[in-house]
Design an enzyme around this catalytic site. Structure first.
Site, PDB file in Angstrom:
ATOM      1  N   HIS A 214       3.671  13.248 -11.046  1.00  0.00           N
ATOM      2  CA  HIS A 214       2.703  13.922 -10.088  1.00  0.00           C
ATOM      3  C   HIS A 214       3.406  14.643  -8.821  1.00  0.00           C
ATOM      4  O   HIS A 214       4.361  14.206  -8.105  1.00  0.00           O
ATOM      5  CB  HIS A 214       1.779  12.925  -9.343  1.00  0.00           C
ATOM      6  CG  HIS A 214       0.753  12.305 -10.279  1.00  0.00           C
ATOM      7  ND1 HIS A 214      -0.453  11.729  -9.571  1.00  0.00           N
ATOM      8  CD2 HIS A 214       0.812  12.459 -11.639  1.00  0.00           C
ATOM      9  CE1 HIS A 214      -1.100  11.316 -10.585  1.00  0.00           C
ATOM     10  NE2 HIS A 214      -0.632  11.728 -11.732  1.00  0.00           N
TER      11      HIS A 214
ATOM     12  N   TYR B  40      -6.486  10.084  -1.443  1.00  0.00           N
ATOM     13  CA  TYR B  40      -6.655   9.385  -0.528  1.00  0.00           C
ATOM     14  C   TYR B  40      -7.710   9.917   0.482  1.00  0.00           C
ATOM     15  O   TYR B  40      -7.666  10.846   0.947  1.00  0.00           O
ATOM     16  CB  TYR B  40      -5.344   9.177   0.328  1.00  0.00           C
ATOM     17  CG  TYR B  40      -4.131   8.663  -0.343  1.00  0.00           C
ATOM     18  CD1 TYR B  40      -3.337   9.191  -1.201  1.00  0.00           C
ATOM     19  CD2 TYR B  40      -3.757   7.067  -0.047  1.00  0.00           C
ATOM     20  CE1 TYR B  40      -2.439   8.560  -1.994  1.00  0.00           C
ATOM     21  CE2 TYR B  40      -2.685   6.502  -0.509  1.00  0.00           C
ATOM     22  CZ  TYR B  40      -2.047   7.198  -1.673  1.00  0.00           C
ATOM     23  OH  TYR B  40      -0.962   6.461  -2.279  1.00  0.00           O
TER      24      TYR B  40
ATOM     25  N   PRO C 259      -0.812  -1.433   1.118  1.00  0.00           N
ATOM     26  CA  PRO C 259      -0.419  -0.682  -0.432  1.00  0.00           C
ATOM     27  C   PRO C 259      -0.707   0.678   0.263  1.00  0.00           C
ATOM     28  O   PRO C 259      -0.366   1.884  -0.938  1.00  0.00           O
ATOM     29  CB  PRO C 259      -1.352  -1.276  -1.213  1.00  0.00           C
ATOM     30  CG  PRO C 259      -2.422  -2.037  -0.567  1.00  0.00           C
ATOM     31  CD  PRO C 259      -1.645  -2.527   0.516  1.00  0.00           C
TER      32      PRO C 259
ATOM     33  N   LYS D 261       4.628   1.679  -1.164  1.00  0.00           N
ATOM     34  CA  LYS D 261       5.771   1.285  -0.837  1.00  0.00           C
ATOM     35  C   LYS D 261       6.723  -0.187  -1.500  1.00  0.00           C
ATOM     36  O   LYS D 261       7.646  -0.302  -1.602  1.00  0.00           O
ATOM     37  CB  LYS D 261       6.147   1.418   0.506  1.00  0.00           C
ATOM     38  CG  LYS D 261       6.379   3.001   1.063  1.00  0.00           C
ATOM     39  CD  LYS D 261       7.282   3.535   0.516  1.00  0.00           C
ATOM     40  CE  LYS D 261       7.148   5.266   0.978  1.00  0.00           C
ATOM     41  NZ  LYS D 261       7.111   5.730  -0.383  1.00  0.00           N
TER      42      LYS D 261
ATOM     43  N   TYR E  26       6.484   9.771   1.217  1.00  0.00           N
ATOM     44  CA  TYR E  26       5.904   9.294   0.130  1.00  0.00           C
ATOM     45  C   TYR E  26       6.734   9.332  -1.105  1.00  0.00           C
ATOM     46  O   TYR E  26       6.728   8.302  -2.009  1.00  0.00           O
ATOM     47  CB  TYR E  26       4.595  10.316   0.069  1.00  0.00           C
ATOM     48  CG  TYR E  26       3.721   9.453  -0.925  1.00  0.00           C
ATOM     49  CD1 TYR E  26       2.880   8.712  -0.536  1.00  0.00           C
ATOM     50  CD2 TYR E  26       3.507  10.418  -2.411  1.00  0.00           C
ATOM     51  CE1 TYR E  26       1.953   8.057  -1.472  1.00  0.00           C
ATOM     52  CE2 TYR E  26       2.504   9.811  -3.021  1.00  0.00           C
ATOM     53  CZ  TYR E  26       1.721   9.001  -2.715  1.00  0.00           C
ATOM     54  OH  TYR E  26       0.920   7.983  -3.622  1.00  0.00           O
TER      55      TYR E  26
HETATM   56  P1  RFL Z   1       6.683 -10.263  -6.953  1.00  0.00           P
HETATM   57  O1  RFL Z   1       6.135  -9.093  -7.890  1.00  0.00           O
HETATM   58  O2  RFL Z   1       5.607 -11.062  -5.918  1.00  0.00           O
HETATM   59  O3  RFL Z   1       7.570 -11.367  -7.953  1.00  0.00           O
HETATM   60  C1  RFL Z   1       7.879 -12.655  -7.437  1.00  0.00           C
HETATM   61  C2  RFL Z   1       8.042 -13.228  -8.719  1.00  0.00           C
HETATM   62  O4  RFL Z   1       8.609 -14.749  -8.199  1.00  0.00           O
HETATM   63  C3  RFL Z   1       7.825 -15.721  -8.907  1.00  0.00           C
HETATM   64  N1  RFL Z   1       7.772 -17.001  -8.009  1.00  0.00           N
HETATM   65  C4  RFL Z   1       8.747 -18.008  -8.195  1.00  0.00           C
HETATM   66  N2  RFL Z   1       9.638 -18.058  -9.286  1.00  0.00           N
HETATM   67  C5  RFL Z   1      10.408 -19.222  -9.271  1.00  0.00           C
HETATM   68  N3  RFL Z   1      10.242 -20.442  -8.150  1.00  0.00           N
HETATM   69  C6  RFL Z   1       9.383 -20.222  -7.165  1.00  0.00           C
HETATM   70  N4  RFL Z   1       9.108 -20.962  -6.460  1.00  0.00           N
HETATM   71  C7  RFL Z   1       8.728 -18.885  -7.074  1.00  0.00           C
HETATM   72  N5  RFL Z   1       7.574 -18.411  -6.558  1.00  0.00           N
HETATM   73  C8  RFL Z   1       7.183 -17.304  -6.624  1.00  0.00           C
HETATM   74  C9  RFL Z   1       6.244 -14.982  -8.750  1.00  0.00           C
HETATM   75  O5  RFL Z   1       5.683 -15.678 -10.089  1.00  0.00           O
HETATM   76  C10 RFL Z   1       6.686 -13.657  -9.300  1.00  0.00           C
HETATM   77  O6  RFL Z   1       6.823 -13.321 -10.526  1.00  0.00           O
HETATM   78  O7  RFL Z   1       7.912  -9.774  -5.984  1.00  0.00           O
HETATM   79  P2  RFL Z   1       8.933  -8.633  -5.825  1.00  0.00           P
HETATM   80  O8  RFL Z   1       9.768  -8.610  -7.109  1.00  0.00           O
HETATM   81  O9  RFL Z   1       9.622  -8.481  -4.654  1.00  0.00           O
HETATM   82  O10 RFL Z   1       8.002  -7.522  -5.862  1.00  0.00           O
HETATM   83  C11 RFL Z   1       7.326  -6.816  -4.933  1.00  0.00           C
HETATM   84  C12 RFL Z   1       6.101  -5.945  -5.721  1.00  0.00           C
HETATM   85  O11 RFL Z   1       5.482  -6.607  -6.514  1.00  0.00           O
HETATM   86  C13 RFL Z   1       4.980  -5.659  -4.388  1.00  0.00           C
HETATM   87  O12 RFL Z   1       5.818  -5.078  -3.529  1.00  0.00           O
HETATM   88  C14 RFL Z   1       3.962  -4.608  -5.072  1.00  0.00           C
HETATM   89  O13 RFL Z   1       3.273  -4.707  -6.139  1.00  0.00           O
HETATM   90  C15 RFL Z   1       3.155  -3.766  -4.056  1.00  0.00           C
HETATM   91  N6  RFL Z   1       2.338  -2.783  -4.098  1.00  0.00           N
HETATM   92  C16 RFL Z   1       2.649  -1.330  -4.718  1.00  0.00           C
HETATM   93  N7  RFL Z   1       3.948  -1.180  -4.411  1.00  0.00           N
HETATM   94  C17 RFL Z   1       4.442   0.166  -4.649  1.00  0.00           C
HETATM   95  O14 RFL Z   1       5.722   0.322  -4.628  1.00  0.00           O
HETATM   96  N8  RFL Z   1       3.802   1.175  -5.207  1.00  0.00           N
HETATM   97  C18 RFL Z   1       2.505   0.686  -5.449  1.00  0.00           C
HETATM   98  O15 RFL Z   1       1.487   1.816  -5.666  1.00  0.00           O
HETATM   99  C19 RFL Z   1       1.842  -0.416  -4.842  1.00  0.00           C
HETATM  100  N9  RFL Z   1       0.551  -0.601  -5.100  1.00  0.00           N
HETATM  101  C20 RFL Z   1       1.095  -3.145  -4.521  1.00  0.00           C
HETATM  102  C21 RFL Z   1       0.056  -1.984  -5.041  1.00  0.00           C
HETATM  103  C22 RFL Z   1       0.749  -4.340  -4.646  1.00  0.00           C
HETATM  104  C23 RFL Z   1      -0.768  -4.699  -4.669  1.00  0.00           C
HETATM  105  N10 RFL Z   1      -1.095  -5.910  -4.291  1.00  0.00           N
HETATM  106  C24 RFL Z   1      -1.921  -6.771  -5.523  1.00  0.00           C
HETATM  107  C25 RFL Z   1      -0.696  -6.777  -3.415  1.00  0.00           C
HETATM  108  C26 RFL Z   1      -1.168  -2.238  -5.180  1.00  0.00           C
HETATM  109  C27 RFL Z   1      -1.649  -3.484  -5.041  1.00  0.00           C
HETATM  110  C28 RFL Z   1      -2.972  -3.676  -5.327  1.00  0.00           C
HETATM  111  C1  PHB Z   2      -2.250   2.207  -7.374  1.00  0.00           C
HETATM  112  O1  PHB Z   2      -2.377   3.114  -8.624  1.00  0.00           O
HETATM  113  O2  PHB Z   2      -2.174   0.997  -7.892  1.00  0.00           O
HETATM  114  C2  PHB Z   2      -1.754   2.688  -6.117  1.00  0.00           C
HETATM  115  C3  PHB Z   2      -1.650   3.963  -6.072  1.00  0.00           C
HETATM  116  C4  PHB Z   2      -1.185   4.424  -4.670  1.00  0.00           C
HETATM  117  C5  PHB Z   2      -1.206   3.420  -3.660  1.00  0.00           C
HETATM  118  C6  PHB Z   2      -1.395   1.982  -3.713  1.00  0.00           C
HETATM  119  C7  PHB Z   2      -1.718   1.808  -5.039  1.00  0.00           C
HETATM  120  O3  PHB Z   2      -1.064   3.898  -2.418  1.00  0.00           O
END
Ligand code: RFL
Ligand code: PHB
Length: 396
Positions: A72, A202, A294, A298, A386
């Site tokens: 994009h 957004y 979110p 980031k 961004y």
């Molecule tokens: P994670 O992905 O939470 O992975 C951690 C892993 O550790 C395991 N764990 C353990 N393992 C061993 N021993 C233990 N005691 C443990 N405790 C936990 C867990 O099971 C898991 O598998 O952390 P990590 O690797 O730091 O990654 C971070 C990302 O997952 C997170 O920041 C993003 O998903 C945030 N986020 C977004 N980030 C973006 O850069 N772009 C996006 O568009 C974006 N959209 C989002 C998001 C997060 C969302 N949610 C659900 C919070 C959209 C959503 C809806």
């Molecule tokens: C997503 O596609 O899950 C998404 C996109 C943009 C955001 C957060 C989540 O800022």
């Protein structure tokens, strides 16, 4: 058991760190509490910064992303019934974002790790961190059969997310935590429908924020601002569509395409940072050390930036015996973390309705949106944050 780097958590941070270390000839063991099926099915992020895309490609795990991901070059802010495009590529010298789901990144990284012969242990229990301030920090855990193991490490990477065990292993007298909880959440849905827009929207509306994102030509990802304690049961499909149509309505004839909703979830919104991100021979990376709302997309990207710095610092130690980069890991990583914290807070504040806000606050938000979409300087500020600041500029 003995390894060079013990990695707790097989999220994006832990798995990419293992891959970056492998490419530099450094051994690691990854411990994960959940099963492979669970981690590969968890729906989370969707937007990858340019630097994240480049790093995944350089690391040999970008082949499917390049084929299936959607590039994009712009993003849309919608308010006052009109769409305003921010031309990301034009404003940032050709940089863009990639829409490619986090669980697809996870699948690519798990496959690479298992093809190399691991070790990547799923379903472990009761992981504890011992002797962090000695030269032989140790991870104790139970395997799937219940047998207890001790893994001696040179270093430990705490990549276990916000609710993991690594951050609390840093003594509280050393840890400083900064936090903000927002008075709203996001209601997220996955829908079987063709894309209604070529770029993410957004939207700011007096009933609250809405976001139109995508996953593939067949699946769309939509969010709307909701109460922080909302439950999926409060939101039958008709209510979701009514609310989305209202918040996205306008005089320009654009309309969201409906489809079958096959997944619903409520997401809490918080900002959080722990300082420092290291203690003794433990280094925290990703959500274990920081959380962003979110809105700026980031979280995953910051996890990637952390492990990039950590892998470089560990490589400097193993290849030339220098520990100065490792000693400065937290300081280096935190510069980029705080920039992303600010950007995510700023986007969130500009685009959401706060329950206690006055008409004065609402007018300020509209003025800010008009400025960001009307001024090249302000639009550039949004665009470069961004798509992600180049790694070197944020010195991380
Ligand atoms: P994670 O992905 O939470 O992975 C951690 C892993 O550790 C395991 N764990 C353990 N393992 C061993 N021993 C233990 N005691 C443990 N405790 C936990 C867990 O099971 C898991 O598998 O952390 P990590 O690797 O730091 O990654 C971070 C990302 O997952 C997170 O920041 C993003 O998903 C945030 N986020 C977004 N980030 C973006 O850069 N772009 C996006 O568009 C974006 N959209 C989002 C998001 C997060 C969302 N949610 C659900 C919070 C959209 C959503 C809806
Ligand atoms: C997503 O596609 O899950 C998404 C996109 C943009 C955001 C957060 C989540 O800022």
């Amino acid at each position: 058991m003995r390894t060079q780097v013990g990695i707790i958590g097989a999220g994006p941070a832990g798995l990419l760190l293992a891959q970056l270390l492998h490419l530099r000839g450094i051994e690691s063991v990854v411990l994960e509490t959940r099963t492979r099926e669970e981690i590969e099915a968890t729906i989370r992020a969707g937007v990858l910064e340019q630097g994240t895309v480049d790093l995944l490609e350089e690391s040999g795990v970008g082949e499917r992303m390049r084929r299936e991901g959607l590039v994009h070059e712009g993003v849309i802010l919608r308010f006052g019934g009109r769409s305003h495009r921010i031309d990301l590529a034009e404003l940032t010298g050709g940089r863009s974002i990639m829409v490619y789901a986090q669980h697809e990144v996870i699948r690519d990284l798990v496959k690479a790790r298992l093809d190399q012969g691991g070790p990547l242990l799923f379903g472990v229990k009761d992981v504890s961190l011992l002797d962090l301030d000695t030269s032989l920090p140790t991870l104790r855990f139970h395997d799937t059969e219940g047998a207890v193991h001790e893994l001696g490490c040179d270093y430990i990477a705490g990549c276990d997310g916000f609710h993991g065990v690594s951050r609390p292993a840093i003594p509280s007298r050393v840890r400083k935590e900064y936090a903000r909880v927002y008075p709203f959440g996001w209601f997220g849905i996955l829908v079987e429908a063709p894309p209604a827009t070529e770029e993410l929207i957004y939207a700011y509306h007096e009933r609250g924020f809405a976001l139109v994102s995508t996953r593939s030509p067949q699946i769309q990802r939509l969010y709307l601002q909701c109460n922080p304690d909302d439950e999926t049961g409060h939101w039958p499909d008709t209510r979701i569509w009514e609310e989305l149509h209202t918040r996205l309505a306008g005089g320009d004839g654009w309309r969201l395409t409906e489809g079958r909703i096959f997944q619903k979830s409520v997401i809490a919104m918080r900002s959080f940072v722990v300082e420092p991100m290291q203690y003794g021979r433990l280094f925290l990376a990703g959500d274990a050390a920081h959380i962003v709302p979110p809105t700026g997309a980031k979280g995953l990207n910051l996890a990637v930036a952390d492990v990039r710095v950590l892998a470089q610092s560990l490589a400097a130690f193993y290849h030339s015996g220098h520990s100065n980069l490792l000693e400065r890991y937290s300081e280096t990583a935190l510069r980029r973390v705080w920039r992303a914290e600010h950007f995510s807070w700023w986007m969130t504040s500009m685009l959401h309705r706060f329950h206690d806000e006055s008409p004065f606050h609402h007018r300020l938000q509209l003025s800010q949106l008009q400025y960001v979409t009307g001024s090249r300087a302000a639009a550039t500020m949004l665009a470069e944050n961004y798509v992600g600041l180049p790694f070197d500029e944020a010195r991380g």
